[in-house]
Design an enzyme around this catalytic site. Sequence first.
Site, short mmCIF file in Angstrom:
data_model
loop_
_atom_site.label_atom_id
_atom_site.label_comp_id
_atom_site.label_asym_id
_atom_site.label_seq_id
_atom_site.Cartn_x
_atom_site.Cartn_y
_atom_site.Cartn_z
N ASP A 23 0.86 -1.18 0.00
CA ASP A 23 0.00 0.00 0.00
C ASP A 23 0.91 1.24 0.00
O ASP A 23 2.14 1.14 0.12
CB ASP A 23 -0.98 -0.02 1.19
C1 NOJ Z 1 -3.90 4.06 0.15
C2 NOJ Z 1 -5.11 3.18 0.28
O1 NOJ Z 1 -5.06 2.46 1.49
C3 NOJ Z 1 -5.28 2.22 -0.87
O2 NOJ Z 1 -6.52 1.57 -0.72
C4 NOJ Z 1 -5.17 2.94 -2.18
O3 NOJ Z 1 -5.41 2.05 -3.24
C5 NOJ Z 1 -3.78 3.55 -2.27
N1 NOJ Z 1 -3.63 4.52 -1.20
C6 NOJ Z 1 -3.51 4.24 -3.61
O4 NOJ Z 1 -4.24 5.41 -3.70
#
Ligand code: NOJ
Length: 752
Positions: free
Chosen positions: A284
């Site tokens: 993530d």
């Molecule tokens: C953080 C989030 O937790 C995730 O779900 C998302 O896809 C990513 N950022 C990218 O934006």
Amino acid sequence: MKKKIAYWMIALGVLFSACDETQKQDAGVDRETEKKIEALIKKMTIEEKLGQMNQISAWSNIEEMSGMIKEGQVGSILNEVEPKRINALQKVAVEESRLGIPILIARDVIHGYRTIFPIPLGQGATFNPALAKAGARVAAIEATSHGIRWTFAPMIDVARDPRWGRIAEGYGEDPYLTSVMGVATIEGFQTDSLGNPTALAACPKHFVGYGAAEGGRDYNSTGLSERTLRNIYFPPFEAAVKAGAATIMTSFNDNDGIPSTGNSFILRDVLRREWGFDGIVVSDWASVTEMINHGFAADAAEAAMKAISAGVDMEMVSASFITNGPQLAKEYKVKEHDINNAVRCILRIKFRLGLFDNPYVNEMQPDVLYAPSHLAEAKEAATQSVILLKNDNNTLPVKKDVKTILVTGPMADAPFDQLGTWVFDGDKNHSITPLQALRQMLGSDVQVIHEPALTYSRELNTPGIAKAVAAAQRADVILAFVGEEAILSGEAHCLANLNLQGDQSQLIKALAKTGKPVVTTVMAGRPLCIGEEVEVSSAVLYAFHPGTMGGPALADLIMGVANPSGKTPVTFPKVVGQVPIFYAHHSTGRPFNGTETLIHDIPAEAGQTSLGCTCYYLDAGFHPLFPFGYGLSYTTFEYGAVQLSATQVKKDDTMTIEFDLTNTGSVVGTEVVQLYVQDIVGSVTRPVKELKRFERITLQPGEKQRVKFTLPIEELAFWNIDMKKVVEPGDFKLWVAKDSQSGEAVNFKVVE
Ligand code: NOJ
């Protein structure tokens, strides 16, 4: 000699573990592609390999990005949505970088790209995988037309705590419902072949346990046992892998002390070896270097080492792989074998997406955004996502002969907020609000008075309430649209208080005092504690955030053009203190027995007594406000007696369950019939009920249909005391019902 044996043992160990991983991955693999991948890997320097493992977030300076791409330092870009810029960047990758490897363009396309569908929790309320699939297809067609080939969706975190803002992004509390809806969404994004130019690679997330954040505070730790992971939190991900999900994202949380991004048990042992996943594991956003904050790594180099070793293939934005990888490899702190495997997975998905054959987006293609068919799908999804929670005296649908309607509340005409969370690309100017839709539908036949009362959901001390109450005197019926603005749910937007925000509750209560029928419609990113407002309203619709076409869908439902069929995908608590509250809890040693002594029943100076000694709150009782699977209709359904194909079955049998469903009302309606099972005694305690099947059945007034479910007994398996997935013989109960708290149990036995 000893040294030599040790050396060979290590070498063989490495070989076996490599084979172990690749053997599983080989299933269904295209040999020609694998050959091309191996040939490319042979040519790559360690820096180029780490470049493929690097995902950057787009920034405005295209020259700077191009420079990195030319040097082979970028494998993927997220948040670039301009076709011209995407093509320019791809051109650099393909024509100017040494090996010509195309870039994978990613974006969070969560519940629509431009045409916005209901938030995933609302889609969960439809219990309709076909709709989820159709919605994902629309999203993919729109997003790929702009050059996006990878989305970070679906979120398939089982979520049992509505304080957690991200409950909006998934399908609710149930592993089975989440699995079915997640798989349908993946199928919609990816189609049968990633090579389809309108296919988006899916990224089920967040692996794993993220929805169980302690206290419902985002990013918080979790403490899930391996058995709970395997029985509750893994199944949607395993189903996603079986469905061919191209990628998986690790979660931010640490579980039992190990951040997911550094957890080789979940990434290598389970995901790769047990399930045979051969796609990309992406971290993530900065979750690699956030392992420093977790206190799991001392610095970025150690974080990179732990993530690569654990099985992360691509690092989202924190750049620790590319910065530290070469040195780590030189010092043998990361194995080149692990790096090669990561690159293999990344190239494999790029090949499958057809990017090596055509990396470019067609800038001349006809505009597909907000196509009429897309809007129609979005309207249908919104219609099916709405749950009728209450309908006293058939207040709904609104009678044809009304002359004047008051439309009030901050969500009645909130084109931005009805779209919900995680909408980067949707445009509020395309939203149709309930106010607009009602006006358009009713024309000059009905006078629609609009008195918003509050301009946004959190507004306090508004003089608007008095104006709305005054206007109510002139109306035959009051339609109050309340809830939450989009910003109150989603990532990092957690709440400790689940009541209606601002003066919304005062508004509903003041309107109810007028004696006119109040129809309350709630648009929110989560279940809210609305017991008092439900009590004073004549009818209540729960719409979550319904998206671009929320207004027309609600107008149809309110005026009886459509009949509500949504069911709660998550338990609605009475008060926040009941959370976590979900239907599939385990039985305690002192289960609730139907008798509640509540706080006001206790006499003053009562002596110490056990007050019934069962599992409930003195001030909130045992029951939630609305159970999982609950939802009314403008018609009524009667469930006939349940017939099982056999009351004694073997583990490898398939059982059929049949019953008659009759529409006993006077309008056409759709019922979501639900099948629950309880394994009464296990080697470990089991949930009191588990959803095993569901189906939407549409019936004309008076129509009767024989409904048949097929249930392979192997689906009753669970991870038992020996941490084996088995069906344990014994007695079971089964319910076919309209929700998780209804129905008469029938019994059956599983024998060896
Ligand atoms: C953080 C989030 O937790 C995730 O779900 C998302 O896809 C990513 N950022 C990218 O934006």
